[in-house]
Design a protein around this motif. Structure first.
Motif, PDB file in Angstrom:
ATOM      1  N   VAL A   2      51.507  -6.232  -6.589  1.00 47.67           N
ATOM      2  CA  VAL A   2      51.067  -6.955  -7.778  1.00 47.67           C
ATOM      3  C   VAL A   2      50.778  -5.977  -8.918  1.00 47.67           C
ATOM      4  CG1 VAL A   2      49.251  -8.414  -8.717  1.00 47.67           C
ATOM      5  CG2 VAL A   2      50.145  -8.870  -6.441  1.00 47.67           C
ATOM      6  N   GLU A   3      50.185  -4.831  -8.596  1.00 49.66           N
ATOM      7  CA  GLU A   3      49.892  -3.826  -9.612  1.00 49.66           C
ATOM      8  C   GLU A   3      51.096  -2.923  -9.879  1.00 49.66           C
ATOM      9  OE1 GLU A   3      47.347  -4.107 -11.246  1.00 49.66           O
ATOM     10  OE2 GLU A   3      46.089  -5.378  -9.991  1.00 49.66           O
ATOM     11  N   LYS A   4      51.835  -2.620  -8.830  1.00 47.44           N
ATOM     12  CA  LYS A   4      52.980  -1.728  -8.972  1.00 47.44           C
ATOM     13  C   LYS A   4      54.043  -2.324  -9.885  1.00 47.44           C
ATOM     14  CE  LYS A   4      56.185   0.976  -6.105  1.00 47.44           C
ATOM     15  NZ  LYS A   4      56.622   1.270  -4.716  1.00 47.44           N
ATOM     16  N   TYR A   5      54.217  -3.642  -9.812  1.00 52.78           N
ATOM     17  CA  TYR A   5      55.248  -4.307 -10.610  1.00 52.78           C
ATOM     18  C   TYR A   5      54.641  -5.187 -11.698  1.00 52.78           C
ATOM     19  CZ  TYR A   5      58.343  -2.667  -6.956  1.00 52.78           C
ATOM     20  OH  TYR A   5      59.051  -1.864  -6.082  1.00 52.78           O
ATOM     21  N   ARG A   6      53.427  -4.850 -12.117  1.00 45.81           N
ATOM     22  CA  ARG A   6      52.814  -5.585 -13.217  1.00 45.81           C
ATOM     23  C   ARG A   6      53.628  -5.351 -14.495  1.00 45.81           C
ATOM     24  NH1 ARG A   6      47.807  -7.800 -14.244  1.00 45.81           N
ATOM     25  NH2 ARG A   6      46.954  -7.022 -12.266  1.00 45.81           N
ATOM     26  N   PRO A   7      53.835  -6.388 -15.318  1.00 46.33           N
ATOM     27  CA  PRO A   7      54.614  -6.218 -16.556  1.00 46.33           C
ATOM     28  C   PRO A   7      54.025  -5.141 -17.460  1.00 46.33           C
ATOM     29  CG  PRO A   7      54.274  -8.544 -16.083  1.00 46.33           C
ATOM     30  CD  PRO A   7      53.437  -7.789 -15.097  1.00 46.33           C
ATOM     31  N   VAL A   8      54.902  -4.364 -18.067  1.00 45.19           N
ATOM     32  CA  VAL A   8      54.481  -3.291 -18.960  1.00 45.19           C
ATOM     33  C   VAL A   8      54.473  -3.763 -20.411  1.00 45.19           C
ATOM     34  CG1 VAL A   8      55.024  -0.975 -19.773  1.00 45.19           C
ATOM     35  CG2 VAL A   8      55.344  -1.556 -17.364  1.00 45.19           C
ATOM     36  N   THR A   9      55.458  -4.546 -20.800  1.00 47.68           N
ATOM     37  CA  THR A   9      55.560  -5.052 -22.165  1.00 47.68           C
ATOM     38  C   THR A   9      55.522  -6.577 -22.135  1.00 47.68           C
ATOM     39  OG1 THR A   9      57.985  -5.187 -22.159  1.00 47.68           O
ATOM     40  CG2 THR A   9      56.990  -3.066 -22.761  1.00 47.68           C
ATOM     41  N   LEU A  10      55.386  -7.156 -23.312  1.00 48.43           N
ATOM     42  CA  LEU A  10      55.385  -8.617 -23.411  1.00 48.43           C
ATOM     43  C   LEU A  10      56.727  -9.207 -22.993  1.00 48.43           C
ATOM     44  CD1 LEU A  10      53.431  -9.128 -26.767  1.00 48.43           C
ATOM     45  CD2 LEU A  10      52.658  -9.716 -24.465  1.00 48.43           C
ATOM     46  N   ASP A  11      57.798  -8.462 -23.199  1.00 47.91           N
ATOM     47  CA  ASP A  11      59.114  -8.948 -22.775  1.00 47.91           C
ATOM     48  C   ASP A  11      59.230  -9.016 -21.261  1.00 47.91           C
ATOM     49  OD1 ASP A  11      59.945  -9.206 -25.394  1.00 47.91           O
ATOM     50  OD2 ASP A  11      60.795  -7.187 -25.479  1.00 47.91           O
ATOM     51  N   ASP A  12      58.419  -8.225 -20.550  1.00 54.15           N
ATOM     52  CA  ASP A  12      58.480  -8.219 -19.090  1.00 54.15           C
ATOM     53  C   ASP A  12      57.709  -9.374 -18.461  1.00 54.15           C
ATOM     54  OD1 ASP A  12      59.945  -5.892 -19.200  1.00 54.15           O
ATOM     55  OD2 ASP A  12      58.190  -4.593 -19.036  1.00 54.15           O
ATOM     56  N   VAL A  13      56.864 -10.040 -19.245  1.00 50.92           N
ATOM     57  CA  VAL A  13      56.060 -11.136 -18.697  1.00 50.92           C
ATOM     58  C   VAL A  13      56.980 -12.270 -18.278  1.00 50.92           C
ATOM     59  CG1 VAL A  13      54.269 -12.838 -19.197  1.00 50.92           C
ATOM     60  CG2 VAL A  13      54.063 -10.511 -20.084  1.00 50.92           C
ATOM     61  N   VAL A  14      56.800 -12.738 -17.050  1.00 47.50           N
ATOM     62  CA  VAL A  14      57.655 -13.792 -16.510  1.00 47.50           C
ATOM     63  C   VAL A  14      57.327 -15.118 -17.181  1.00 47.50           C
ATOM     64  CG1 VAL A  14      58.268 -15.088 -14.441  1.00 47.50           C
ATOM     65  CG2 VAL A  14      57.895 -12.617 -14.314  1.00 47.50           C
ATOM     66  N   SER A  15      58.361 -15.789 -17.709  1.00 52.36           N
ATOM     67  CA  SER A  15      58.202 -17.088 -18.362  1.00 52.36           C
ATOM     68  C   SER A  15      57.246 -16.974 -19.554  1.00 52.36           C
ATOM     69  CB  SER A  15      57.725 -18.127 -17.344  1.00 52.36           C
ATOM     70  OG  SER A  15      57.825 -19.437 -17.873  1.00 52.36           O
ATOM     71  N   HIS A  16      56.709 -18.114 -20.029  1.00 46.77           N
ATOM     72  CA  HIS A  16      55.738 -18.165 -21.129  1.00 46.77           C
ATOM     73  C   HIS A  16      56.251 -17.442 -22.373  1.00 46.77           C
ATOM     74  CE1 HIS A  16      53.169 -19.665 -18.013  1.00 46.77           C
ATOM     75  NE2 HIS A  16      53.039 -18.494 -17.422  1.00 46.77           N
ATOM     76  N   ALA A  67      49.475  -6.292 -21.437  1.00 47.99           N
ATOM     77  CA  ALA A  67      50.673  -5.941 -22.201  1.00 47.99           C
ATOM     78  C   ALA A  67      50.393  -5.967 -23.704  1.00 47.99           C
ATOM     79  CB  ALA A  67      51.813  -6.898 -21.861  1.00 47.99           C
ATOM     80  N   VAL A  68      49.564  -6.895 -24.149  1.00 50.94           N
ATOM     81  CA  VAL A  68      49.178  -6.945 -25.559  1.00 50.94           C
ATOM     82  C   VAL A  68      48.409  -5.681 -25.945  1.00 50.94           C
ATOM     83  CG1 VAL A  68      47.676  -8.122 -27.213  1.00 50.94           C
ATOM     84  CG2 VAL A  68      49.183  -9.457 -25.735  1.00 50.94           C
ATOM     85  N   ALA A  69      47.459  -5.273 -25.092  1.00 53.84           N
ATOM     86  CA  ALA A  69      46.686  -4.057 -25.373  1.00 53.84           C
ATOM     87  C   ALA A  69      47.594  -2.836 -25.441  1.00 53.84           C
ATOM     88  CB  ALA A  69      45.619  -3.871 -24.297  1.00 53.84           C
ATOM     89  N   ARG A  70      48.546  -2.745 -24.531  1.00 50.00           N
ATOM     90  CA  ARG A  70      49.475  -1.613 -24.561  1.00 50.00           C
ATOM     91  C   ARG A  70      50.354  -1.670 -25.810  1.00 50.00           C
ATOM     92  NH1 ARG A  70      51.235  -2.284 -19.971  1.00 50.00           N
ATOM     93  NH2 ARG A  70      50.278  -0.606 -18.757  1.00 50.00           N
ATOM     94  N   ARG A  71      50.718  -2.867 -26.226  1.00 44.74           N
ATOM     95  CA  ARG A  71      51.546  -3.033 -27.428  1.00 44.74           C
ATOM     96  C   ARG A  71      50.786  -2.584 -28.680  1.00 44.74           C
ATOM     97  NH1 ARG A  71      53.383  -3.716 -31.786  1.00 44.74           N
ATOM     98  NH2 ARG A  71      54.872  -5.292 -32.516  1.00 44.74           N
ATOM     99  N   ILE A  72      49.482  -2.841 -28.739  1.00 43.96           N
ATOM    100  CA  ILE A  72      48.698  -2.514 -29.928  1.00 43.96           C
ATOM    101  C   ILE A  72      48.287  -1.048 -29.949  1.00 43.96           C
ATOM    102  CG2 ILE A  72      46.537  -2.987 -31.151  1.00 43.96           C
ATOM    103  CD1 ILE A  72      46.681  -5.842 -30.102  1.00 43.96           C
ATOM    104  N   TYR A  73      47.772  -0.555 -28.804  1.00 44.84           N
ATOM    105  CA  TYR A  73      47.134   0.763 -28.783  1.00 44.84           C
ATOM    106  C   TYR A  73      47.989   1.865 -28.167  1.00 44.84           C
ATOM    107  CZ  TYR A  73      43.133  -2.340 -29.444  1.00 44.84           C
ATOM    108  OH  TYR A  73      42.278  -3.298 -29.903  1.00 44.84           O
ATOM    109  N   GLY A  74      49.103   1.513 -27.521  1.00 41.75           N
ATOM    110  CA  GLY A  74      49.939   2.531 -26.904  1.00 41.75           C
ATOM    111  C   GLY A  74      49.462   2.911 -25.513  1.00 41.75           C
TER     112      GLY A  74
END
Length: 343
Positions: A47-61, A96-103
């Motif tokens: 679950v953590e190893k394959y957690r989405p990195v970017t918003l594009d990686d988020v499944v569905s939604h 993913a939002v936090a990573r998108r904003i702050y790097g």
């Protein structure tokens, strides 16, 4: 002592960044949830190893992530309220939002609390307020406070949080996450932009499972995959956890292994129970069900959950018949639905 020897002494006393990245801590130091970083710890839960990195990686939604992406581009991110069933991507989305904003160094700009543990008013008054009072570097931008499982917070804590959200809007954005929106007081709901995360479609869960199966070399059969998708019920976290547990326990994962690992009743057992209740006398049927519970290690709740599906379908059919629909069509629909459930 020459310059080279002096530099070696300094390096031994104060290791450089590359030397710190060696060994087990490599992936964690680079990015705690970034599975693209080299040297990811194989002992991590999938679950953590394959957690989405970017918003594009988020499944569905995609409608939710697209809206938030526009908020970020226009620098108008509001307070957020994510709600919906577990395992549907709420926490992954805000990370993913936090990573998108702050790097990559986003952890320094966020405060993440699990409200099921830290849910009292003292946490709001101390940790949250103290974090919200401090401004970001050079007084630009805002920080992010993530309250996971906020529906477990006490009413007093939510009331105190309401005032903090208003008072520190210039410094902080809040993301409130919960399974049940009705347990969040209306005052907080009105201060946030709400997004409902519905259960993930089976097709989307299957795509991510196929990726994990290939990456981890899992020997998963087609009937095993179908059983896994059926039991997960749109919960990606549950699907990955069950898959990892089965992979650790079995060389080959088929339908039987999935049901055994989860402790869920096998469809053939449910069919045997229903047939026994309909065709055999009470004593014989009771003995059979008791023996089956003991042998399979099943609980009555598990059996009732499976029976509820059958009763729900029968109730729906009865309602449609009462409104004057075609009996033949309803008979065929009921047969198809029951066959799909048993398979």
């Amino acid at each position: 002592m020459d310059d080279d020897e002096e530099m070696q002494d300094i390096d031994s006393e104060f290791p450089s960044v590359p030397s710190l990245l060696k060994g087990k801590g490599k992936a964690v130091l680079q990015d705690e949830f970034d599975d693209s970083a080299t040297g990811v710890d194989d002992t991590l839960p999938w679950v953590e190893k394959y957690r989405p990195v970017t918003l594009d990686d988020v499944v569905s939604h995609k409608d939710i992530t697209g809206t938030i992406e526009r908020f970020i581009e226009k620098n108008r991110l509001p307070h957020l309220l994510f709600y919906g069933p577990p395992g549907t991507g709420k926490t992954s989305t805000i990370i993913a939002v936090a990573r998108r904003i702050y790097g990559p160094s986003f952890r320094k700009q966020i405060l993440e609390l699990n409200a099921s543990d830290d849910r009292g008013i003292d946490v709001v008054r101390e940790q949250i307020k103290q974090f919200a009072e401090t401004r970001t570097l050079f007084s630009k931008g805002f920080k992010l406070i993530i309250l996971d499982e906020a529906d477990m917070m006490t009413t007093a804590a939510q009331a105190a949080l309401r005032r903090i959200i208003e008072q520190y809007t210039k410094n902080v954005r809040f993301c409130i996450i919960g399974n049940y929106v009705n347990k969040i007081i209306p005052a907080i709901q009105s201060r946030c932009t709400r997004f409902r995360f519905s259960p993930l479609p089976s097709t989307e869960v299957e795509k991510r499972l196929n990726h994990v199966v290939e990456a981890e070399s899992v020997n998963l059969t087609d009937d095993g995959k179908a059983a896994l998708l059926k039991l997960s019920k749109g919960d990606m976290r549950r699907a990955l956890n069950v898959l990892q547990a089965c992979h650790a326990a079995y060389e080959r994962i088929a339908e039987t292994e999935i049901y055994t690992c989860t402790g869920s009743p096998h469809p053939s057992d449910i069919e045997a129970i229903v047939n026994s209740m309909l065709t055999e006398e009470f004593t014989t049927s009771h003995q059979m069900i008791t023996a089956l519970k003991t042998d399979r290690g099943l609980a009555l709740q598990d059996l009732l959950t499976a029976r509820v599906y059958l009763l729900d379908q029968l109730a729906t059919t009865e309602y449609r018949l009462s409104t004057g629909v075609n009996e033949r069509i309803q008979l065929l629909r009921s047969w198809v639905r029951l066959r799909m459930q048993s398979n």
